[in-house]
Design an enzyme around this catalytic site. Structure first.
Site, short mmCIF file in Angstrom:
data_model
loop_
_atom_site.label_atom_id
_atom_site.label_comp_id
_atom_site.label_asym_id
_atom_site.label_seq_id
_atom_site.Cartn_x
_atom_site.Cartn_y
_atom_site.Cartn_z
N ASP A 1 0.82 -1.21 0.00
CA ASP A 1 0.00 0.00 0.00
C ASP A 1 0.86 1.25 0.00
O ASP A 1 0.48 2.28 -0.56
CB ASP A 1 -0.93 -0.01 1.22
CG ASP A 1 -2.15 0.87 1.03
OD1 ASP A 1 -2.17 1.66 0.08
OD2 ASP A 1 -3.09 0.76 1.83
N HIS B 1 -6.73 4.90 7.12
CA HIS B 1 -5.94 5.97 6.51
C HIS B 1 -6.12 7.23 7.36
O HIS B 1 -7.19 7.46 7.94
CB HIS B 1 -6.37 6.21 5.06
CG HIS B 1 -5.90 5.13 4.14
ND1 HIS B 1 -4.91 5.32 3.21
CD2 HIS B 1 -6.27 3.82 4.04
CE1 HIS B 1 -4.70 4.18 2.55
NE2 HIS B 1 -5.52 3.26 3.04
N CYS C 1 -4.65 5.16 -1.94
CA CYS C 1 -5.26 4.53 -3.11
C CYS C 1 -4.99 5.36 -4.36
O CYS C 1 -5.30 6.56 -4.39
CB CYS C 1 -6.77 4.38 -2.89
SG CYS C 1 -7.64 3.72 -4.32
N ASN D 1 -1.63 5.76 4.98
CA ASN D 1 -2.17 4.92 6.04
C ASN D 1 -1.81 5.49 7.41
O ASN D 1 -0.95 6.35 7.54
CB ASN D 1 -1.57 3.52 5.95
CG ASN D 1 -1.89 2.83 4.65
OD1 ASN D 1 -1.60 3.35 3.58
ND2 ASN D 1 -2.47 1.65 4.73
#
Length: 312
Positions: A14, A207, A238, A247
């Site tokens: 991520d 997040h 994202c 995050n």
């Protein structure tokens, strides 16, 4: 005595997916080998998506083949479809996490299909994964608010979980992808889902878009969540959301829970050392409170006398 929590480190997937500069495969392998010594329950190594969708993760198979695996860690990958599962099988992934969005709008951007259309292959994926001794986790992105549709009705969550339940998937990650969640909402959604699906294991993927992530983590803990995702240095976001932010940082999550007397099993000092390296390598992507202020244990030397402005 407070119950221990488990942390899955997601920065290799991520976090790295959002970084524009090229990260050599050898650097990713070295990074993952460092993570293996920090005490994480799981590490999300990469994603088996199409290379044109997320170019930074095009070397996922090479990374999985070369890392030194710690037998105490579950090494997982994010997958969008059966092709992704086949690639995961090829390199011996321990667990796959399925991509899914709570809303059709986000799903169309993220998976090129509406939510329930995106779930059509999940049963086949689940069955093939079990045949190959691979664990399967589900996910619900934008669980606590969608940048395109706003609040997500609880009925939507229930319908998605009903389909997961029918397939046989009961390990579900609730993701605050947009950072629109708040502690009241987190408690409300999780409480309702746990009431309807008491045999499910829910986890939180938070997040910190609006600075609410740790408050939301505590709210989740208070209603029974014991599994959390986080990213060292707070890097991530994202690629298919406007104004996506990182995050919750691993160092903030670990420090916060440990200060509350809740064990994480993670070595904060080792995490901070890695976060400092991230700050040097990817300065515009790192954002955490611990990197700015340090942990509470780092005390300053007390001045011998009052310092007045006139003395400066």
């Amino acid at each position: 005595m407070y119950e221990k929590i488990n942390i899955a480190e997601v920065s290799p997937r991520d976090g790295f997916q959002i970084i524009k500069q090229d990260i050599p495969t050898a650097d990713k392998i070295h990074y993952l080998n460092q993570l293996a010594d920090c005490g994480f329950a799981e590490i999300e190594v990469s994603s088996f998506v199409h290379p044109t969708a997320v170019p930074q993760l095009k070397d996922a198979q090479d990374v999985f083949r070369e890392i030194k695996r710690n037998k105490n860690i579950v090494y997982r990958a994010l997958i969008p479809n059966l092709r992704g599962l086949n690639r995961a099988i090829d390199v011996g992934v321990d667990k796959v996490k399925l991509m899914l969005s709570a809303t059709d709008s986000h799903s169309l951007h993220n998976a090129n299909a509406k939510t329930f259309d995106a779930m059509r292959d999940f049963e086949a994926i689940f069955e093939k994964a079990l045949e190959n001794n691979i664990k399967v986790g589900g996910s619900i992105a934008v669980s606590f608010g969608c940048a395109y549709e706003g609040p997500v009705p609880i009925e939507r969550h229930l319908k998605i979980c009903e389909e997961y339940n029918r397939i046989g998937i009961n390990d579900i990650s609730l993701a605050d992808t947009t950072g629109m969640g708040n502690p009241y909402l987190v408690k409300e959604v999780i409480s309702k889902l746990k009431e309807e699906f008491p045999h499910f294991k829910f986890s939180l993927h938070l997040h910190n878009t609006r600075g609410m992530a740790f408050a939301n983590a505590v709210a989740g803990y208070e209603v029974g969540i014991r599994d959390f995702d986080s990213s060292i240095g707070g890097i991530g976001g994202c690629p298919y959301l406007p104004l996506a932010a990182g995050n919750i940082s691993t160092e903030d999550l670990v420090h916060g829970f440990e200060e509350m007397g809740i064990s994480t099993g993670v070595d904060l000092d080792k995490v901070i050392r890695i976060a400092r390296q991230n700050e040097m390598d990817y300065p515009s992507y790192v954002n955490s409170f611990i990197m700015k202020a340090g942990p509470n244990k780092d005390l300053s030397i007390a001045p011998g006398k009052q310092i007045k402005k006139g003395d400066l």
